[in-house]
Design a protein around this motif. Structure first.
Motif, PDB file in Angstrom:
ATOM      1  N   ARG A 174      21.164  20.596 -31.082  1.00  0.00           N
ATOM      2  CA  ARG A 174      21.167  19.259 -30.478  1.00  0.00           C
ATOM      3  C   ARG A 174      20.709  18.205 -31.484  1.00  0.00           C
ATOM      4  N   CYS A 175      19.715  18.540 -32.307  1.00  0.00           N
ATOM      5  CA  CYS A 175      19.297  17.619 -33.368  1.00  0.00           C
ATOM      6  C   CYS A 175      20.476  17.332 -34.298  1.00  0.00           C
ATOM      7  N   GLY A 176      21.174  18.388 -34.683  1.00  0.00           N
ATOM      8  CA  GLY A 176      22.338  18.219 -35.557  1.00  0.00           C
ATOM      9  C   GLY A 176      23.408  17.357 -34.920  1.00  0.00           C
ATOM     10  N   GLU A 177      23.651  17.564 -33.636  1.00  0.00           N
ATOM     11  CA  GLU A 177      24.663  16.772 -32.922  1.00  0.00           C
ATOM     12  C   GLU A 177      24.298  15.288 -32.935  1.00  0.00           C
ATOM     13  N   VAL A 178      23.025  14.987 -32.743  1.00  0.00           N
ATOM     14  CA  VAL A 178      22.594  13.580 -32.763  1.00  0.00           C
ATOM     15  C   VAL A 178      22.815  12.993 -34.155  1.00  0.00           C
ATOM     16  N   LEU A 179      22.507  13.757 -35.200  1.00  0.00           N
ATOM     17  CA  LEU A 179      22.741  13.268 -36.563  1.00  0.00           C
ATOM     18  C   LEU A 179      24.230  13.037 -36.812  1.00  0.00           C
ATOM     19  N   VAL A 180      25.089  13.864 -36.225  1.00  0.00           N
ATOM     20  CA  VAL A 180      26.540  13.650 -36.321  1.00  0.00           C
ATOM     21  C   VAL A 180      26.911  12.377 -35.561  1.00  0.00           C
ATOM     22  N   GLU A 181      26.391  12.230 -34.343  1.00  0.00           N
ATOM     23  CA  GLU A 181      26.711  11.073 -33.496  1.00  0.00           C
ATOM     24  C   GLU A 181      26.371   9.749 -34.164  1.00  0.00           C
ATOM     25  N   ILE A 182      25.290   9.709 -34.933  1.00  0.00           N
ATOM     26  CA  ILE A 182      24.898   8.439 -35.569  1.00  0.00           C
ATOM     27  C   ILE A 182      25.559   8.251 -36.937  1.00  0.00           C
ATOM     28  N   GLY A 183      26.405   9.194 -37.325  1.00  0.00           N
ATOM     29  CA  GLY A 183      27.147   9.056 -38.574  1.00  0.00           C
ATOM     30  C   GLY A 183      26.373   9.404 -39.830  1.00  0.00           C
ATOM     31  N   ALA A 184      25.291  10.172 -39.690  1.00  0.00           N
ATOM     32  CA  ALA A 184      24.484  10.538 -40.854  1.00  0.00           C
ATOM     33  C   ALA A 184      24.988  11.791 -41.551  1.00  0.00           C
ATOM     34  N   VAL A 185      25.641  12.672 -40.795  1.00  0.00           N
ATOM     35  CA  VAL A 185      26.115  13.943 -41.351  1.00  0.00           C
ATOM     36  C   VAL A 185      27.502  14.272 -40.806  1.00  0.00           C
ATOM     37  N   ALA A 186      28.194  15.130 -41.539  1.00  0.00           N
ATOM     38  CA  ALA A 186      29.457  15.690 -41.053  1.00  0.00           C
ATOM     39  C   ALA A 186      29.119  16.910 -40.195  1.00  0.00           C
ATOM     40  N   ALA A 187      30.025  17.276 -39.311  1.00  0.00           N
ATOM     41  CA  ALA A 187      29.788  18.353 -38.353  1.00  0.00           C
ATOM     42  C   ALA A 187      29.297  19.668 -38.970  1.00  0.00           C
ATOM     43  N   PRO A 188      29.774  20.100 -40.151  1.00  0.00           N
ATOM     44  CA  PRO A 188      29.280  21.369 -40.702  1.00  0.00           C
ATOM     45  C   PRO A 188      27.771  21.393 -40.978  1.00  0.00           C
ATOM     46  N   TYR A 189      27.138  20.250 -41.028  1.00  0.00           N
ATOM     47  CA  TYR A 189      25.697  20.205 -41.264  1.00  0.00           C
ATOM     48  C   TYR A 189      24.922  20.883 -40.129  1.00  0.00           C
ATOM     49  N   VAL A 190      25.472  20.844 -38.926  1.00  0.00           N
ATOM     50  CA  VAL A 190      24.797  21.468 -37.779  1.00  0.00           C
ATOM     51  C   VAL A 190      24.613  22.962 -38.042  1.00  0.00           C
ATOM     52  N   GLU A 191      25.641  23.622 -38.530  1.00  0.00           N
ATOM     53  CA  GLU A 191      25.530  25.050 -38.841  1.00  0.00           C
ATOM     54  C   GLU A 191      24.541  25.284 -39.980  1.00  0.00           C
ATOM     55  N   ALA A 192      24.495  24.370 -40.943  1.00  0.00           N
ATOM     56  CA  ALA A 192      23.531  24.499 -42.039  1.00  0.00           C
ATOM     57  C   ALA A 192      22.098  24.407 -41.504  1.00  0.00           C
ATOM     58  N   MET A 193      21.878  23.579 -40.498  1.00  0.00           N
ATOM     59  CA  MET A 193      20.557  23.477 -39.881  1.00  0.00           C
ATOM     60  C   MET A 193      20.194  24.786 -39.188  1.00  0.00           C
ATOM     61  N   LEU A 194      21.175  25.365 -38.494  1.00  0.00           N
ATOM     62  CA  LEU A 194      20.932  26.634 -37.805  1.00  0.00           C
ATOM     63  C   LEU A 194      20.659  27.757 -38.800  1.00  0.00           C
ATOM     64  N   GLU A 195      21.404  27.777 -39.901  1.00  0.00           N
ATOM     65  CA  GLU A 195      21.173  28.790 -40.939  1.00  0.00           C
ATOM     66  C   GLU A 195      19.770  28.670 -41.507  1.00  0.00           C
ATOM     67  N   ARG A 196      19.340  27.464 -41.775  1.00  0.00           N
ATOM     68  CA  ARG A 196      17.994  27.235 -42.312  1.00  0.00           C
ATOM     69  C   ARG A 196      16.937  27.739 -41.336  1.00  0.00           C
ATOM     70  N   GLU A 197      17.143  27.453 -40.067  1.00  0.00           N
ATOM     71  CA  GLU A 197      16.183  27.883 -39.042  1.00  0.00           C
ATOM     72  C   GLU A 197      16.131  29.403 -38.940  1.00  0.00           C
ATOM     73  N   ARG A 198      17.268  30.057 -39.120  1.00  0.00           N
ATOM     74  CA  ARG A 198      17.297  31.525 -39.077  1.00  0.00           C
ATOM     75  C   ARG A 198      16.541  32.130 -40.252  1.00  0.00           C
ATOM     76  N   SER A 199      16.530  31.433 -41.386  1.00  0.00           N
ATOM     77  CA  SER A 199      15.873  31.981 -42.573  1.00  0.00           C
ATOM     78  C   SER A 199      14.366  31.726 -42.570  1.00  0.00           C
ATOM     79  N   ILE A 200      13.950  30.579 -42.060  1.00  0.00           N
ATOM     80  CA  ILE A 200      12.520  30.259 -41.989  1.00  0.00           C
ATOM     81  C   ILE A 200      12.311  29.202 -40.906  1.00  0.00           C
ATOM     82  N   SER A 201      11.298  29.423 -40.104  1.00  0.00           N
ATOM     83  CA  SER A 201      11.019  28.515 -39.000  1.00  0.00           C
ATOM     84  C   SER A 201      10.623  27.129 -39.513  1.00  0.00           C
ATOM     85  N   THR A 202      11.075  26.118 -38.800  1.00  0.00           N
ATOM     86  CA  THR A 202      10.719  24.743 -39.154  1.00  0.00           C
ATOM     87  C   THR A 202       9.582  24.212 -38.286  1.00  0.00           C
TER      88      THR A 202
END
Length: 138
Positions: free
Chosen positions: A25-53
């Motif tokens: 949902r955080c990633g979706e909001v960043l997409v909605e405001i035009g800060a990131v392209a959609a693939p960034y959402v998966e990058a956020m999820l990958e990061r979270e899987r590797s180490i907790s934020t």
């Protein structure tokens, strides 16, 4: 912080059943405001899987390491009043980060200064409206 936080990126009544849903949902909001392209959402999820934020005080700061999908530096602030189990820690506030280059380091440092102060973290967790969040972070 003023340059990277817009009022439309602050959502105080979100719902998520899992930390993955909250990060997405955080990633979706960043997409909605035009800060990131959609693939960034998966990058956020990958990061979270590797180490907790999770950073403490009921706060997580999800972000991705895929800078090629970042269009501009930005943050979003999402509050989950019902709370989310974040590997055994209760989280009610997620601050999503998108940063080109090493911009995330400065953003994380600035956020850490605010969030490591229990009173300021509580103010964000309990903010009555978007304006109060904006005031505390900018």
């Amino acid at each position: 912080m003023r340059e990277v936080l817009e009022a439309r990126a602050v959502h105080l009544h979100e719902k998520a059943a899992t930390r993955e849903e909250a990060v997405a949902r955080c990633g979706e909001v960043l997409v909605e405001i035009g800060a990131v392209a959609a693939p960034y959402v998966e990058a956020m999820l990958e990061r979270e899987r590797s180490i907790s934020t999770y950073v403490g005080e009921g706060v997580a700061i999800p972000h991705g390491m895929s800078k090629e999908h970042v269009l501009r530096d930005a943050i979003c602030v999402l509050r989950f009043p019902g709370g989310i189990d974040w590997d055994g820690e209760p989280v009610t506030l997620c601050i999503g980060i998108a940063a080109k280059g090493d911009g995330h380091v400065a953003l994380l440092a600035e956020l850490a200064e605010i969030l490591l102060d229990p009173d300021r973290a509580r103010t964000l967790r309990e903010a009555p409206d978007v304006e109060a969040v904006m005031k505390e972070l900018t």
